[in-house]
Motif scaffolding. Structure first.
Motif, PDB file in Angstrom:
ATOM      1  N   LEU A  63       1.068  -1.277  -0.013  1.00 37.99           N
ATOM      2  CA  LEU A  63       0.255  -0.133   0.140  1.00 37.99           C
ATOM      3  C   LEU A  63       0.819   1.244  -0.050  1.00 37.99           C
ATOM      4  CD1 LEU A  63      -2.791  -1.315   2.719  1.00 37.99           C
ATOM      5  CD2 LEU A  63      -3.069  -1.011   0.089  1.00 37.99           C
ATOM      6  N   ASP A 116      -6.790  -6.135   4.978  1.00 30.78           N
ATOM      7  CA  ASP A 116      -5.866  -4.614   5.104  1.00 30.78           C
ATOM      8  C   ASP A 116      -6.459  -3.733   4.006  1.00 30.78           C
ATOM      9  OD1 ASP A 116      -4.482  -5.867   7.397  1.00 30.78           O
ATOM     10  OD2 ASP A 116      -3.529  -7.327   5.701  1.00 30.78           O
ATOM     11  N   VAL A 117      -6.469  -4.198   2.825  1.00 33.37           N
ATOM     12  CA  VAL A 117      -6.793  -3.032   1.920  1.00 33.37           C
ATOM     13  C   VAL A 117      -8.165  -2.458   2.181  1.00 33.37           C
ATOM     14  CG1 VAL A 117      -7.650  -3.134  -0.630  1.00 33.37           C
ATOM     15  CG2 VAL A 117      -5.687  -4.587   0.020  1.00 33.37           C
ATOM     16  N   ALA A 136      -0.382  -5.683   2.431  1.00 30.65           N
ATOM     17  CA  ALA A 136      -1.669  -5.915   2.924  1.00 30.65           C
ATOM     18  C   ALA A 136      -2.448  -7.157   1.980  1.00 30.65           C
ATOM     19  CB  ALA A 136      -2.524  -4.640   2.348  1.00 30.65           C
ATOM     20  N   TYR A 140      -7.530  -0.106   4.923  1.00 31.18           N
ATOM     21  CA  TYR A 140      -6.985   0.976   4.305  1.00 31.18           C
ATOM     22  C   TYR A 140      -7.813   2.125   3.474  1.00 31.18           C
ATOM     23  CZ  TYR A 140      -3.555   4.007   1.426  1.00 31.18           C
ATOM     24  OH  TYR A 140      -3.073   4.846   0.800  1.00 31.18           O
TER      25      TYR A 140
END
Length: 464
Positions: free
Chosen positions: A384, A394-395, A390, A398
């Motif tokens: 990222l 996690d994506v 990620a 974010y």
């Protein structure tokens, strides 16, 4: 004919429901880490000051917008000023993104609670247990589905019979458990532990790290870093910029003293954060040192089970109480996330609560399965812009937390501070003759200081 909007029946129900929405898991796995990293009392002082200024401003704004319009975020911002409905779309997108992965994490909490309840707490403390669990295909999905179902049942029952009723039950128990386990952790202040390298650490040393300001070696640059850490933690933990406070504000009665309620929410939010640190830092430091105080799931699902195991027989009870407490906190929070989505569907598309809840639940389950598979069948690594590597969860985190939330809050400040003017919010808060405490501070914050802080936070969060 427009159906009368649901509302919280009383002040206590409203306060406990909103307070429950603000108790997010970050208080248990991020606040203690940042406090230890940020010079102990230095970080705590910054956090408290920001809670009374920055947090106060954003909470007041969103709750007042909700009550003034009587709408959820998807439609509230357009009512505030024509042409600004896009903020509502962004605000509504945040809980839509968050719900599936938050329920996946909620499933992890239920799994660990079941492990301690069934006498497998020692196994949960073994190296590789957490990684081994989330990389399975079946179990994480099953626990996630159970968690989504629990969340949906509360939302399905509505504002009074669901959210308010269960908040009145869960929140007092949650606070009792937090105080109880903080009391139990006092026991760890009397402990000494010598590791394999012969290093002896005590609980009192851990308490010192947590509470005593440590300015040794701190430069202006490092102090500003601590301030930004405190700002980020506060921002991401009070449930603003994700449509929740606007939604819950829309359920507040006109005779509710908003300022008094917001002051109580500020106090409760800060108290829970401080008690979480008192509960975790001395115990983790005693048995694992500062190395054990990592941020994120590692603290809750790796370090703490090892601490509970090191406590011996008492650790089993402490582990049960801790994960029961975290389960309650997670559910009250995920209920608010789902409610923001369902309420927006009801206001914008005029669907029934029953239909909205069912559709949102199906969405949460389907995307939740994809999130769970992101650690096995659908595993990938993506770097990222902020430098982290990620996976699917996690994506999503974010996009929602690092990009959309600061953007929503910044645009809200511009809308209220410069387009419709702060007087709109002040008039709503003082409705019924109530006093607006910190009014001059609010105007300065909403027009200038908060937007600048949010701009810096946005740039820092997205990794620019």
């Amino acid at each position: 004919m427009n159906k009368k909007r649901s509302a919280f029946s009383g002040k206590i129900g409203y306060l406990l429901s909103v307070a429950g929405a603000s108790v997010r898991l970050g208080k248990f796995w991020r606040f203690p880490y940042l406090a230890a990293k940020g010079g102990g009392g230095v970080f705590i002082l910054c956090y408290v000051v920001l809670a009374l200024t920055f947090g106060f401003t954003l909470l007041t704004t969103e709750i007042a917008i909700g009550r003034k319009t009587g709408q959820s975020p998807l439609t509230a911002y357009e009512q505030m000023h024509k042409g600004w409905g896009g903020i509502g779309v962004l605000a509504c997108a945040v809980p839509v993104i968050i719900l599936p992965y938050y329920c996946s994490i909620g499933g992890w909490v239920l799994k660990y609670l079941s492990a301690f309840l069934t006498g497998h707490g020692a196994q949960a403390a073994e190296d590789g247990y957490f990684t081994g669990y989330i990389t399975q295909v079946g179990q994480p999905i099953i626990w996630m589905l159970i968690y989504v179902f629990i969340t949906a049942m509360v939302v399905y029952k509505g504002v009074n019979k669901g959210i308010e009723k269960y908040s009145k039950i869960l929140m007092p128990i949650l606070l009792f458990l937090i105080i109880g386990i903080a009391g139990i952790s006092v026991f760890s202040l009397t402990l000494k532990h010598t590791n394999a390298d012969g290093v002896t650490r005590t609980g009192m040393q851990g308490l010192t790290i947590y509470l005593i300001p440590n300015f040794r070696g701190m430069t202006v640059k490092s102090f500003l870093s601590v301030v930004m850490d405190a700002l980020g933690q506060l921002f991401f933990s009070i449930s603003v910029a994700m449509g929740i406070m606007v939604t819950y504000g829309s359920y507040a009665k006109k005779e509710t003293n908003l300022m008094k309620s917001i002051n109580q929410i500020e106090f409760f939010d800060t108290l829970v954060a401080l008690l979480a640190g008192l509960m975790i830092i001395p115990a983790v430091y005693t048995f694992m040192g500062t190395e054990g105080m990592s941020a994120g799931p590692g603290l809750m699902f790796v370090s703490l089970p090892k601490v509970f195991k090191a406590m011996g027989a008492a650790g089993v009870l402490v582990g049960i109480v801790f994960f029961l407490m975290v389960s309650f906190a997670a559910v009250t929070s995920s209920v608010s996330v789902m409610e923001a989505i369902v309420s927006s569907m009801m206001d914008k598309f005029h669907v029934s609560r029953k239909k909205g809840t069912i559709l949102t639940t199906l969405y949460g389950m389907i995307v939740g399965v994809i999130v769970c598979l992101g650690y096995n069948k659908l595993y990938f690594e993506l770097k990222l812009p902020n430098g982290t590597v990620a996976q699917i969860l996690d994506v999503m985190d974010y996009i929602s937390n690092n990009c959309l939330m600061p953007m929503v809050a910044l645009l809200t400040c511009i809308l209220i501070g410069w387009v419709v003017k702060p007087k709109v919010i002040i008039d709503e808060v003082t409705l019924g003759g109530y006093r607006f405490g910190r009014e001059k501070l609010y105007v300065a914050m909403i027009k200038v200081i908060a937007p600048l802080m949010l701009l810096i936070l946005l740039v820092q969060s997205v990794g620019l």
